[in-house]
Design an enzyme around this catalytic site. Structure first.
Site, short mmCIF file in Angstrom:
data_model
loop_
_atom_site.label_atom_id
_atom_site.label_comp_id
_atom_site.label_asym_id
_atom_site.label_seq_id
_atom_site.Cartn_x
_atom_site.Cartn_y
_atom_site.Cartn_z
N ARG A 1 51.90 25.12 46.19
CA ARG A 1 53.27 25.37 46.63
C ARG A 1 54.15 24.17 46.31
NH1 ARG A 1 54.95 26.55 52.83
NH2 ARG A 1 54.35 24.37 53.06
N ASP B 1 48.45 21.78 58.34
CA ASP B 1 48.07 22.11 56.97
C ASP B 1 46.58 22.41 56.93
OD1 ASP B 1 47.01 21.59 54.20
OD2 ASP B 1 49.15 21.31 53.80
N ASP C 1 44.40 20.37 54.34
CA ASP C 1 44.20 18.98 54.74
C ASP C 1 43.21 18.87 55.89
OD1 ASP C 1 45.81 17.79 52.86
OD2 ASP C 1 47.59 17.73 54.14
#
Length: 208
Positions: A101, A197, A200
């Site tokens: 993204r 996220d 992550d």
């Protein structure tokens, strides 16, 4: 076509998953557990065919899946869901799509595609923990359709209304399975309340 998944154990794991202080090892484990518990719902309406089975005592008729299953994790966060699905569907083939993204435009950018030579006669299950804007999911499904996929479904752990609306609009033929529907996206395109996220947190690359 939206398919919410409800289960008390998934709810329990979801609450643990959302915790800000959930360590990487536990976060990864909860994603796998939730994914595994989603499989019965995601596969509940797959077509089957009769097959002859020879038991130790006699011959009987059983059922077998009509089509091969291809699991497609969207890189990289989708890899976190893959193991959970493979635990119940170990015979599945695995394809990969890389969709990144752009944080300025929120538009997906494709950088990798690798799939079996024929997707036309397979049940193709696209995996990504977060359905936020829906851009990456929609683009990934576009790519799979270009390569012949016809029997598609999308599975995520947390969905935003905006992502569901986008995917339903772009691909009304693709059912979307999710145990959590959150309230909205923030101005940066992240799901609220969300869980941060997912990529992550799965891979331990959270920047403090």
């Amino acid at each position: 076509m939206n398919q919410p998944i409800q289960h008390p154990v998934i709810d329990d794991r979801m609450a643990r998953l959302r915790q800000r202080d959930c360590p990487t090892s536990q976060f990864r484990a909860y994603v796998q557990e939730i994914s595994q518990m989603m499989v019965p719902a995601v596969t509940a309406d797959l077509f089957t065919l009769p097959t002859q089975v020879e038991t130790p005592l006699e011959i009987t008729t059983g059922r077998k899946l009509e089509r091969e299953i291809v699991l497609v994790p969207i890189l990289r966060a989708g890899l976190g869901m893959l193991e959970g699905f493979l635990r119940l569907l170990p015979e599945s083939a695995v394809a990969h799509i890389g969709m990144a993204r752009n944080e300025d435009t929120l538009s997906p950018e494709s950088y990798y595609f690798n799939a079996p030579t024929s997707l036309t006669d397979a049940d193709v299950m696209v995996l990504d923990p977060m359905l936020a804007t829906g851009g990456s999911a929609s683009a990934a499904i576009d790519e799979l359709k270009k390569h012949g996929a016809k029997h598609l479904r999308f599975a995520c752990i947390v969905a935003a209304p905006e992502g569901l609306e986008r995917l339903n609009s772009d691909h009304p033929d693709v059912p979307v399975y999710y145990p959590a529907l959150d309230s909205r996206l923030n101005e940066h395109g992240y799901i609220l309340p969300g869980l941060g996220d997912a990529g992550d947190r799965i891979f331990g690359t959270v920047q403090e």
